[in-house]
Design a protein around this motif. Structure first.
Motif, short mmCIF file in Angstrom:
data_model
loop_
_atom_site.label_atom_id
_atom_site.label_comp_id
_atom_site.label_asym_id
_atom_site.label_seq_id
_atom_site.Cartn_x
_atom_site.Cartn_y
_atom_site.Cartn_z
N THR A 95 0.85 -1.19 0.00
CA THR A 95 0.00 0.00 0.00
C THR A 95 0.88 1.23 0.00
O THR A 95 2.09 1.17 0.15
N GLN A 96 0.22 2.38 -0.17
CA GLN A 96 0.91 3.66 -0.13
C GLN A 96 0.67 4.37 1.20
O GLN A 96 0.94 5.56 1.32
N ALA A 97 0.18 3.63 2.19
CA ALA A 97 -0.07 4.24 3.48
C ALA A 97 1.25 4.62 4.14
O ALA A 97 2.18 3.83 4.17
N PRO A 98 1.37 5.85 4.64
CA PRO A 98 2.63 6.26 5.27
C PRO A 98 2.83 5.57 6.61
O PRO A 98 1.88 5.12 7.25
N SER A 99 4.08 5.49 7.03
CA SER A 99 4.37 4.97 8.35
C SER A 99 3.99 6.02 9.39
O SER A 99 3.70 7.17 9.07
N ASP A 100 3.99 5.61 10.66
CA ASP A 100 3.60 6.56 11.70
C ASP A 100 4.62 7.69 11.82
O ASP A 100 4.29 8.80 12.24
N LEU A 101 5.88 7.45 11.44
CA LEU A 101 6.87 8.52 11.49
C LEU A 101 6.57 9.59 10.45
O LEU A 101 6.70 10.79 10.72
N GLU A 102 6.17 9.19 9.25
CA GLU A 102 5.83 10.15 8.21
C GLU A 102 4.56 10.92 8.58
O GLU A 102 4.45 12.11 8.29
N ALA A 103 3.59 10.22 9.17
CA ALA A 103 2.35 10.89 9.55
C ALA A 103 2.53 11.81 10.74
O ALA A 103 1.70 12.69 10.99
N MET A 104 3.61 11.64 11.50
CA MET A 104 3.81 12.43 12.71
C MET A 104 4.26 13.86 12.40
O MET A 104 4.04 14.78 13.20
N VAL A 105 4.89 14.09 11.25
CA VAL A 105 5.45 15.41 10.95
C VAL A 105 4.39 16.50 10.93
O VAL A 105 4.51 17.51 11.65
N PRO A 106 3.31 16.39 10.15
CA PRO A 106 2.31 17.48 10.16
C PRO A 106 1.58 17.61 11.50
O PRO A 106 1.17 18.71 11.88
N VAL A 107 1.43 16.49 12.21
CA VAL A 107 0.76 16.56 13.51
C VAL A 107 1.60 17.38 14.50
O VAL A 107 1.07 18.23 15.24
N LEU A 108 2.90 17.15 14.52
CA LEU A 108 3.76 17.92 15.42
C LEU A 108 3.76 19.40 15.06
O LEU A 108 3.75 20.27 15.95
N HIS A 109 3.74 19.70 13.77
CA HIS A 109 3.69 21.12 13.37
C HIS A 109 2.39 21.77 13.82
O HIS A 109 2.39 22.91 14.30
N ASP A 110 1.28 21.05 13.67
CA ASP A 110 0.00 21.62 14.09
C ASP A 110 -0.04 21.85 15.60
O ASP A 110 -0.59 22.86 16.07
N ARG A 111 0.55 20.96 16.36
CA ARG A 111 0.50 21.10 17.82
C ARG A 111 1.46 22.16 18.33
O ARG A 111 1.14 22.87 19.28
N LEU A 112 2.63 22.22 17.71
CA LEU A 112 3.58 23.26 18.16
C LEU A 112 3.21 24.62 17.62
O LEU A 112 3.41 25.65 18.29
N GLY A 113 2.72 24.67 16.39
CA GLY A 113 2.35 25.94 15.78
C GLY A 113 3.53 26.84 15.46
O GLY A 113 3.39 28.06 15.45
N LYS A 114 4.70 26.25 15.19
CA LYS A 114 5.89 27.03 14.88
C LYS A 114 6.42 26.64 13.51
O LYS A 114 6.36 25.48 13.11
N ASP A 115 6.93 27.65 12.79
CA ASP A 115 7.52 27.39 11.49
C ASP A 115 8.92 26.82 11.64
O ASP A 115 9.60 27.04 12.66
N GLY A 116 9.34 26.10 10.61
CA GLY A 116 10.68 25.52 10.63
C GLY A 116 10.71 24.18 9.93
O GLY A 116 9.74 23.76 9.29
N VAL A 117 11.83 23.51 10.04
CA VAL A 117 12.02 22.19 9.46
C VAL A 117 11.71 21.14 10.52
O VAL A 117 12.27 21.19 11.63
N TYR A 118 10.82 20.21 10.19
CA TYR A 118 10.45 19.14 11.10
C TYR A 118 10.99 17.83 10.53
O TYR A 118 10.63 17.42 9.42
N LEU A 119 11.84 17.18 11.31
CA LEU A 119 12.48 15.93 10.89
C LEU A 119 12.17 14.86 11.92
O LEU A 119 12.51 15.01 13.10
N VAL A 120 11.54 13.78 11.47
CA VAL A 120 11.21 12.64 12.32
C VAL A 120 11.87 11.41 11.71
O VAL A 120 11.58 11.05 10.57
N VAL A 121 12.78 10.78 12.44
CA VAL A 121 13.51 9.62 11.93
C VAL A 121 13.57 8.53 12.99
O VAL A 121 13.35 8.78 14.18
#
Length: 262
Positions: A95-121
């Motif tokens: 499937t093309q479903a993302p892993s939980d690490l890939e799905a975590m990036v936009p969620v962290l940005h929404d919760r922090l509300g800060k601009d920048g580079v978000y890297l989850v590895v």
């Protein structure tokens, strides 16, 4: 009379118990507590420190790893939020479903509300996702991370991947290197297996060579023995005939016309 009051009170209590769920309203299913706890804990940690490193794999990520990560990503010159955590769910190959690490990036940005580079590895650095949100200076971080994971061997390690990621992101050739990556170096395991195969091949060649040389020498020895025996057999009749036979003297014939008595 007392019996009537008792029946009335019991009936009222039963009516209240039956009607209570209707007053409470519909029950909404809650989110899985494990997901809430994980995202919430990481978000709370990022509010105090832009680099979050899991403590579940101390052998792969010894103390001091967070400080080294800060030094590496600080070269980008933009706010960077890094999360290093093992994946709870891997991407399904079908499937093309993302892993939980890939799905975590936009969620962290929404919760922090800060601009920048978000890297989850993950702790190895080979699995994850990176995105840039907002900011006046844009960096091609997506292609930079793709190229970094393509150019390094699988066991390179988190810090090596991040160092190559930053180097590619600042080179201005991230997309080119991602679309046309250099050949991936062989892993240590692959090199050991190749060396083992070369050793087996060399040993097989040496065994075949030794077997061929031995067979050739053996053939020459047998051929020499046969030739010598043949030569000896050829000499024996000639020598025997010369020693065992007496020379035969032929009788002289009388000339015709000279016969008779004297």
């Amino acid at each position: 009379m007392r019996r009537g009051w008792f029946v009335l009170v019991i009936g009222g209590l039963l009516a209240c118990c039956v009607a209570a769920p209707a007053w409470a309203g519909p029950v909404r299913p809650a989110k899985p507590p494990a997901v809430q706890t994980r995202i919430g804990a990481i978000t709370a940690a990022l509010k105090h420190d832009p680099v979050y490193v899991t403590d579940q794999v101390p052998r792969m990520l010894p103390p001091g790893t967070a400080g080294k990560i800060k030094a590496l990503v600080g070269r980008l010159g933009v706010p960077v939020y890094v999360v290093v955590t093992p994946p709870a769910r891997h991407r399904d190959d079908d499937t093309q479903a993302p892993s939980d690490l890939e799905a975590m990036v936009p969620v962290l940005h929404d919760r922090l509300g800060k601009d920048g580079v978000y890297l989850v590895v993950d702790p190895s650095g080979g699995l994850g996702d990176v995105q840039q949100f907002g900011g006046t200076r844009r960096i091609d971080v997506e292609h930079a991370y793709q190229a970094a994971t393509s150019e390094l061997p699988y066991e390179a390690g988190l810090l090596s991947v991040l160092d190559r990621f930053v180097e590619i992101a600042l080179s201005g050739r991230a997309k080119e290197r991602a679309l046309h990556p250099s050949p991936r170096p062989k892993s240590a395991t692959r090199r050991e297996l190749d060396a083992y195969d070369r050793g087996n091949h060399r040993a097989a060649v040496e065994n075949r060579t030794a077997l061929g040389v031995g067979a050739g020498l053996g053939g020459l020895i047998v051929l020499g023995l046969l030739v010598g025996r043949r030569i000896r057999r050829g000499r024996r009749p000639a020598l025997g005939g010369a020693k065992g036979r007496a020379p035969v003297r032929g009788k002289r014939k009388r000339p015709a016309g000279q016969g008779g008595k004297r």
